[in-house]
Design a protein around this motif. Structure first.
Motif, mmCIF file in Angstrom:
data_model
loop_
_atom_site.group_PDB
_atom_site.id
_atom_site.type_symbol
_atom_site.label_atom_id
_atom_site.label_comp_id
_atom_site.label_asym_id
_atom_site.label_seq_id
_atom_site.Cartn_x
_atom_site.Cartn_y
_atom_site.Cartn_z
ATOM 1 N N UNK A 292 0.073 40.826 53.015
ATOM 2 C CA UNK A 292 -1.240 41.165 53.568
ATOM 3 C C UNK A 292 -1.693 40.203 54.649
ATOM 4 N N UNK A 293 -1.488 38.911 54.443
ATOM 5 C CA UNK A 293 -1.966 37.910 55.403
ATOM 6 C C UNK A 293 -1.444 38.197 56.804
ATOM 7 N N UNK A 294 -0.143 38.480 56.903
ATOM 8 C CA UNK A 294 0.441 38.704 58.223
ATOM 9 C C UNK A 294 0.018 40.043 58.813
ATOM 10 N N UNK A 295 -0.193 41.032 57.969
ATOM 11 C CA UNK A 295 -0.684 42.303 58.485
ATOM 12 C C UNK A 295 -2.063 42.181 59.090
ATOM 13 N N UNK A 296 -2.936 41.401 58.427
ATOM 14 C CA UNK A 296 -4.286 41.183 58.956
ATOM 15 C C UNK A 296 -4.259 40.326 60.207
ATOM 16 N N UNK A 297 -3.335 39.360 60.242
ATOM 17 C CA UNK A 297 -3.223 38.541 61.456
ATOM 18 C C UNK A 297 -2.756 39.389 62.640
ATOM 19 N N UNK A 298 -1.913 40.384 62.358
ATOM 20 C CA UNK A 298 -1.485 41.290 63.432
ATOM 21 C C UNK A 298 -2.657 42.100 63.960
ATOM 22 N N UNK A 299 -3.599 42.448 63.068
ATOM 23 C CA UNK A 299 -4.799 43.157 63.510
ATOM 24 C C UNK A 299 -5.760 42.215 64.230
ATOM 25 N N UNK B 147 -13.009 38.607 60.730
ATOM 26 C CA UNK B 147 -12.651 37.956 59.469
ATOM 27 C C UNK B 147 -13.790 38.028 58.460
ATOM 28 N N UNK B 148 -15.013 38.087 58.942
ATOM 29 C CA UNK B 148 -16.135 38.295 58.020
ATOM 30 C C UNK B 148 -16.024 39.658 57.344
ATOM 31 N N UNK B 149 -15.653 40.679 58.122
ATOM 32 C CA UNK B 149 -15.477 42.017 57.550
ATOM 33 C C UNK B 149 -14.284 42.040 56.586
ATOM 34 N N UNK B 150 -13.213 41.327 56.945
ATOM 35 C CA UNK B 150 -12.045 41.237 56.066
ATOM 36 C C UNK B 150 -12.435 40.628 54.738
ATOM 37 N N UNK B 151 -13.212 39.527 54.771
ATOM 38 C CA UNK B 151 -13.609 38.846 53.537
ATOM 39 C C UNK B 151 -14.463 39.768 52.655
ATOM 40 N N UNK B 152 -15.300 40.549 53.294
ATOM 41 C CA UNK B 152 -16.154 41.459 52.520
ATOM 42 C C UNK B 152 -15.390 42.595 51.876
ATOM 43 N N UNK B 153 -14.246 42.948 52.434
ATOM 44 C CA UNK B 153 -13.448 44.086 51.925
ATOM 45 C C UNK B 153 -12.312 43.615 51.022
ATOM 46 N N UNK B 154 -11.581 42.601 51.470
ATOM 47 C CA UNK B 154 -10.391 42.148 50.760
ATOM 48 C C UNK B 154 -10.629 40.918 49.886
ATOM 49 N N UNK B 155 -11.745 40.235 50.086
ATOM 50 C CA UNK B 155 -11.948 38.968 49.410
ATOM 51 C C UNK B 155 -11.128 37.881 50.093
ATOM 52 N N UNK B 156 -10.798 36.834 49.354
ATOM 53 C CA UNK B 156 -10.020 35.741 49.928
ATOM 54 C C UNK B 156 -8.578 36.187 50.119
ATOM 55 N N UNK B 157 -8.057 35.981 51.329
ATOM 56 C CA UNK B 157 -6.684 36.367 51.657
ATOM 57 C C UNK B 157 -5.847 35.116 51.741
ATOM 58 N N UNK B 158 -4.808 35.042 50.969
ATOM 59 C CA UNK B 158 -3.927 33.858 50.964
ATOM 60 C C UNK B 158 -2.581 34.204 51.580
#
Length: 265
Positions: A234-241, A254-265
């Motif tokens: 997931x981390x690399x997929x989100x970084x690609x976005x 990244x604020x929207x990511x945190x609200x949807x996915x929570x903490x991404x490691x």
């Protein structure tokens, strides 16, 4: 003098088109207008495959000039040849009796002058005179075997022009928007069995499709991200976005990511 013709392209798809196909035969010539990455071209390919049409594809660009559209001389060694442009080539194929679609990609990437050269194919005369060789190319009849489909991005994207009024009036224009969320999830399900991931990515994309973001995530972006996630997580997929966005929008992303996915490691 030798004549060189562009070959027809036989369409092939590795992904299934999700959605209802437009009745291209009944509404040709038609222009599909909408955001990038929403399956405009894929819909034409799918229609061609299902209805036994071949494709002649013209990739429009700002650099396209008379030579690419009507024709031009060239040299091969000491021999001169004339290469027909896309319009007379399309007419020849249409008159041969084959079923095919002339697909003009990114129509509004053409300069205003280049756009005007397409008028002759779409008006009542349905033909063009190539003065360099003194030959007239004209459709023999209005056959359902010959369809004209064009695509274009929205005009606020960079590197595009407004359509000339005379060219615009010759097309039926269909707006292609973002798919409903359930359809977008279905598209992603072709690439992942993780339904929760698909739902979250669709939610993320929907939140970028507002005036607060300069770049809006497309369905194509999500498909590419899922393929990265399948390989690297997931981390690399989100970084690609993340890379789609300019600096000022990355923090909001990244604020929207945190609200949807929570903490991404």
């Amino acid at each position: 003098m030798n004549f060189i013709y562009e070959p027809l392209t036989t369409p092939s798809l590795t992904e299934r088109y999700i959605g209802e196909l437009l009745p291209f035969r009944e509404i040709s010539p038609v222009l599909l207008k909408g955001p990038k990455g929403q399956g405009k071209t894929m819909q034409v390919f799918a229609y061609a495959m299902e209805n036994d049409y071949k494709l002649l594809i013209f990739e429009a660009s700002e650099e396209a000039r008379y030579g690419q559209i009507i024709g031009q001389f060239g040299l091969k060694g000491r021999e001169a040849y004339f290469s027909l442009g896309v319009i007379p080539t399309a007419i020849q194929y249409a008159n041969s009796g084959e079923r095919f679609i002339l697909l003009i990609e990114e129509l509004n990437a053409l300069s205003p002058a280049a756009q005007k050269q397409l008028n002759s194919l779409l008006d009542l005369k349905k033909g063009v005179t190539v003065k360099e060789i003194g030959q007239r190319f004209e459709l023999h009849n209005n056959s359902d075997n010959f369809l004209v489909v064009a695509t274009m991005a929205l005009t606020f994207y960079g590197g595009v022009f407004e359509l000339n009024e005379d060219l615009k009036s010759r097309f039926n224009i269909v707006s292609v928007g973002y798919p409903p969320e359930d359809k977008e999830r279905e598209i992603l399900s072709q690439h992942t069995t993780d339904n929760e991931l698909a739902s979250k990515l669709v939610t993320l994309a929907t939140q970028t499709r507002t005036s607060s973001f300069i770049y809006q995530l497309s369905t194509r972006d999500l498909v590419k991200a899922v393929k990265v996630i399948n390989r690297l997580g997931l981390k690399w997929g989100l970084k690609a976005l993340e890379g789609k966005f300019e600096e000022e929008d990355r923090k909001t992303f990244w604020e929207r990511v945190a609200g949807i996915f929570g903490e991404v490691k």
